[in-house]
Design a protein around this motif. Structure first.
Motif, PDB file in Angstrom:
ATOM      1  N   MET A   1      36.506  13.984  82.979  1.00 32.08           N
ATOM      2  CA  MET A   1      37.736  13.507  83.594  1.00 32.08           C
ATOM      3  C   MET A   1      38.556  14.709  84.031  1.00 32.08           C
ATOM      4  O   MET A   1      38.737  15.655  83.261  1.00 32.08           O
ATOM      5  CB  MET A   1      38.560  12.662  82.646  1.00 32.08           C
ATOM      6  CG  MET A   1      39.858  12.183  83.261  1.00 32.08           C
ATOM      7  SD  MET A   1      40.745  11.063  82.182  1.00 32.08           S
ATOM      8  CE  MET A   1      41.757  10.227  83.369  1.00 32.08           C
ATOM      9  N   LEU A   2      39.015  14.660  85.279  1.00 29.11           N
ATOM     10  CA  LEU A   2      39.944  15.663  85.794  1.00 29.11           C
ATOM     11  C   LEU A   2      41.314  15.011  85.839  1.00 29.11           C
ATOM     12  O   LEU A   2      41.480  13.944  86.441  1.00 29.11           O
ATOM     13  CB  LEU A   2      39.538  16.114  87.194  1.00 29.11           C
ATOM     14  CG  LEU A   2      38.100  16.584  87.383  1.00 29.11           C
ATOM     15  CD1 LEU A   2      37.860  16.980  88.843  1.00 29.11           C
ATOM     16  CD2 LEU A   2      37.771  17.719  86.447  1.00 29.11           C
ATOM     17  N   LYS A   3      42.308  15.613  85.216  1.00 25.91           N
ATOM     18  CA  LYS A   3      43.632  14.998  85.128  1.00 25.91           C
ATOM     19  C   LYS A   3      44.721  16.018  85.462  1.00 25.91           C
ATOM     20  O   LYS A   3      44.770  17.097  84.861  1.00 25.91           O
ATOM     21  CB  LYS A   3      43.849  14.440  83.717  1.00 25.91           C
ATOM     22  CG  LYS A   3      45.122  13.665  83.543  1.00 25.91           C
ATOM     23  CD  LYS A   3      45.166  12.986  82.184  1.00 25.91           C
ATOM     24  CE  LYS A   3      46.420  12.149  82.061  1.00 25.91           C
ATOM     25  NZ  LYS A   3      46.438  11.406  80.798  1.00 25.91           N
ATOM     26  N   ASN A   4      45.580  15.658  86.413  1.00 25.92           N
ATOM     27  CA  ASN A   4      46.748  16.462  86.799  1.00 25.92           C
ATOM     28  C   ASN A   4      46.388  17.886  87.219  1.00 25.92           C
ATOM     29  O   ASN A   4      47.181  18.798  87.026  1.00 25.92           O
ATOM     30  CB  ASN A   4      47.777  16.525  85.663  1.00 25.92           C
ATOM     31  CG  ASN A   4      48.309  15.174  85.279  1.00 25.92           C
ATOM     32  OD1 ASN A   4      48.510  14.306  86.115  1.00 25.92           O
ATOM     33  ND2 ASN A   4      48.496  14.962  83.991  1.00 25.92           N
ATOM     34  N   GLY A   5      45.232  18.078  87.786  1.00 22.45           N
ATOM     35  CA  GLY A   5      44.813  19.422  88.146  1.00 22.45           C
ATOM     36  C   GLY A   5      44.889  19.700  89.635  1.00 22.45           C
ATOM     37  O   GLY A   5      45.150  18.815  90.448  1.00 22.45           O
ATOM     38  N   ASP A   6      44.650  20.946  89.975  1.00 22.30           N
ATOM     39  CA  ASP A   6      44.604  21.369  91.370  1.00 22.30           C
ATOM     40  C   ASP A   6      43.210  21.907  91.667  1.00 22.30           C
ATOM     41  O   ASP A   6      42.855  23.017  91.260  1.00 22.30           O
ATOM     42  CB  ASP A   6      45.656  22.441  91.643  1.00 22.30           C
ATOM     43  CG  ASP A   6      45.727  22.850  93.102  1.00 22.30           C
ATOM     44  OD1 ASP A   6      44.889  22.385  93.914  1.00 22.30           O
ATOM     45  OD2 ASP A   6      46.626  23.635  93.440  1.00 22.30           O
ATOM     46  N   PHE A   7      42.409  21.091  92.353  1.00 23.08           N
ATOM     47  CA  PHE A   7      41.060  21.455  92.750  1.00 23.08           C
ATOM     48  C   PHE A   7      40.998  21.578  94.269  1.00 23.08           C
ATOM     49  O   PHE A   7      39.961  21.351  94.876  1.00 23.08           O
ATOM     50  CB  PHE A   7      40.063  20.413  92.240  1.00 23.08           C
ATOM     51  CG  PHE A   7      39.847  20.484  90.753  1.00 23.08           C
ATOM     52  CD1 PHE A   7      38.740  21.122  90.237  1.00 23.08           C
ATOM     53  CD2 PHE A   7      40.758  19.929  89.867  1.00 23.08           C
ATOM     54  CE1 PHE A   7      38.537  21.205  88.865  1.00 23.08           C
ATOM     55  CE2 PHE A   7      40.578  20.000  88.501  1.00 23.08           C
ATOM     56  CZ  PHE A   7      39.457  20.643  87.984  1.00 23.08           C
ATOM     57  N   SER A   8      42.122  21.962  94.881  1.00 20.31           N
ATOM     58  CA  SER A   8      42.157  22.075  96.338  1.00 20.31           C
ATOM     59  C   SER A   8      41.208  23.174  96.816  1.00 20.31           C
ATOM     60  O   SER A   8      40.948  24.140  96.101  1.00 20.31           O
ATOM     61  CB  SER A   8      43.589  22.345  96.822  1.00 20.31           C
ATOM     62  OG  SER A   8      44.129  23.488  96.200  1.00 20.31           O
TER      63      SER A   8
END
Length: 105
Positions: free
Chosen positions: A23-30
Motif C-alpha cells: 500500500m502506498l499512502k500519502n506519498g509523492d511518486f511523481s
C-alpha cells in the motif's frame, strides 16, 4: 504486508518490479515509472502520481480516485478496469483523443 506512508519517491523506477501486498499512502511518486510492473494486491491512497508512467502494467481494481494522476501516462492495456473518479475521467478522455464540447483546453 508492506505500507509506504508519507514517502517522497519522485523519479523512482519500479519498471519490471514484482510488487505484492503493498500500500502506498500519502506519498509523492511523481515522475516515477511502473512500466511492466507486476502488481498484486496493490493499493494506493492519496498518492501523487503526477506524470508517472504506468505502461504494460495491469491496474485492474486499483483505486486512484483520491490520488493525483495529472499527466500520468497509461496505455490502453493498463487502464482497463482501474478505478478513477468523475473529475479524473476528463484526463482519460483527452488521452483517447476525445474532445468535450463546452470544455476549454
Amino acid at each position: 504486508d508492506v505500507m509506504f506512508k508519507d514517502c517522497i519517491a519522485r523519479y523512482a523506477n519500479f519498471s519490471g518490479a514484482r510488487i505484492t501486498r503493498v500500500m502506498l499512502k500519502n506519498g509523492d511518486f511523481s515522475f516515477s515509472s511502473f512500466e511492466q510492473a507486476l502488481l498484486d494486491l496493490f493499493k494506493v491512497e492519496k498518492v501523487n502520481f503526477t506524470e508517472t508512467e504506468f505502461l504494460k502494467t495491469k491496474l485492474e481494481d486499483v483505486d486512484f480516485s483520491d490520488s493525483n494522476i495529472t499527466g500520468a501516462i497509461f496505455d490502453e492495456q493498463s487502464m482497463k478496469g482501474m478505478i478513477i473518479d468523475f473529475y479524473q475521467s476528463y484526463d482519460f478522455l483527452r488521452l483517447l483523443g476525445i474532445k468535450i464540447k463546452g470544455v476549454e483546453e
